[in-house]
Design a protein around this motif. Structure first.
Motif, PDB file in Angstrom:
ATOM      1  N   GLU A 179      42.330  63.411  65.325  1.00  0.00           N
ATOM      2  CA  GLU A 179      41.807  62.622  66.430  1.00  0.00           C
ATOM      3  C   GLU A 179      40.294  62.535  66.310  1.00  0.00           C
ATOM      4  N   HIS A 212      44.284  59.092  58.798  1.00  0.00           N
ATOM      5  CA  HIS A 212      44.532  58.263  59.972  1.00  0.00           C
ATOM      6  C   HIS A 212      44.222  59.115  61.194  1.00  0.00           C
ATOM      7  N   HIS A 244      43.450  59.276  65.580  1.00  0.00           N
ATOM      8  CA  HIS A 244      43.720  58.653  66.878  1.00  0.00           C
ATOM      9  C   HIS A 244      42.411  58.330  67.579  1.00  0.00           C
ATOM     10  N   ASP A 245      42.271  57.070  67.985  1.00  0.00           N
ATOM     11  CA  ASP A 245      41.090  56.591  68.708  1.00  0.00           C
ATOM     12  C   ASP A 245      41.586  55.963  70.011  1.00  0.00           C
ATOM     13  N   GLU A 246      41.620  56.753  71.069  1.00  0.00           N
ATOM     14  CA  GLU A 246      42.246  56.334  72.337  1.00  0.00           C
ATOM     15  C   GLU A 246      41.666  55.049  72.897  1.00  0.00           C
ATOM     16  N   LYS A 287      44.707  51.792  68.529  1.00  0.00           N
ATOM     17  CA  LYS A 287      44.365  53.185  68.824  1.00  0.00           C
ATOM     18  C   LYS A 287      44.348  54.054  67.561  1.00  0.00           C
ATOM     19  N   THR A 288      44.086  53.434  66.406  1.00  0.00           N
ATOM     20  CA  THR A 288      44.063  54.167  65.143  1.00  0.00           C
ATOM     21  C   THR A 288      42.889  53.697  64.304  1.00  0.00           C
ATOM     22  N   ASN A 305      39.906  52.619  71.331  1.00  0.00           N
ATOM     23  CA  ASN A 305      39.582  51.573  70.340  1.00  0.00           C
ATOM     24  C   ASN A 305      38.083  51.295  70.318  1.00  0.00           C
ATOM     25  N   LYS A 352      49.475  60.085  61.893  1.00  0.00           N
ATOM     26  CA  LYS A 352      48.299  60.574  62.617  1.00  0.00           C
ATOM     27  C   LYS A 352      48.418  62.055  62.970  1.00  0.00           C
ATOM     28  N   LYS A 387      50.668  62.933  66.337  1.00  0.00           N
ATOM     29  CA  LYS A 387      50.773  61.895  67.352  1.00  0.00           C
ATOM     30  C   LYS A 387      51.703  60.778  66.895  1.00  0.00           C
ATOM     31  N   SER A 388      51.890  60.637  65.580  1.00  0.00           N
ATOM     32  CA  SER A 388      52.809  59.652  65.020  1.00  0.00           C
ATOM     33  C   SER A 388      53.136  60.088  63.597  1.00  0.00           C
TER      34      SER A 388
END
Length: 90
Positions: free
Chosen positions: A72, A43, A45-47, A17-18, A49, A69, A65-66
């Motif tokens: 998005e 980096h 976020h790619d929900e 998801k990244t 993939n 990240k 998100k992390s």
């Protein structure tokens, strides 16, 4: 406050998801008066993939998100599709 939107190619999709997106910028050096090119990796976020290495995507700022990240993926960039359309019509 508006969220920044950047566009660039995906250079890595190995994380779950990244994706890692390279953003290039060019600016004039204040002393040398030459155009200097710099790039930075974000980096994002790619929900689903769904984006792979080489895809040109748009990314937008978001809450963290992390650890790394803070961006998005919005969508694949229209610039890449337009460039493909020009190549096929020529």
């Amino acid at each position: 406050m508006p969220k920044r939107i950047l566009q660039g190619p995906v250079i890595s999709d190995k994380g779950d998801k990244t994706v890692v997106v390279r953003i290039d910028r060019a600016y004039s050096h204040p002393l040398l008066k030459k155009v200097v090119r710099r790039s930075k990796r974000y980096h994002a976020h790619d929900e689903g993939n769904q984006f792979k290495t080489g895809d040109v995507v748009q990314i937008r700022e978001c809450p963290p998100k992390s650890k790394l990240k803070r961006w998005e993926v919005i969508s694949a960039a229209d610039a890449a599709a337009a460039a493909d359309g020009e190549k096929t019509s020529a």
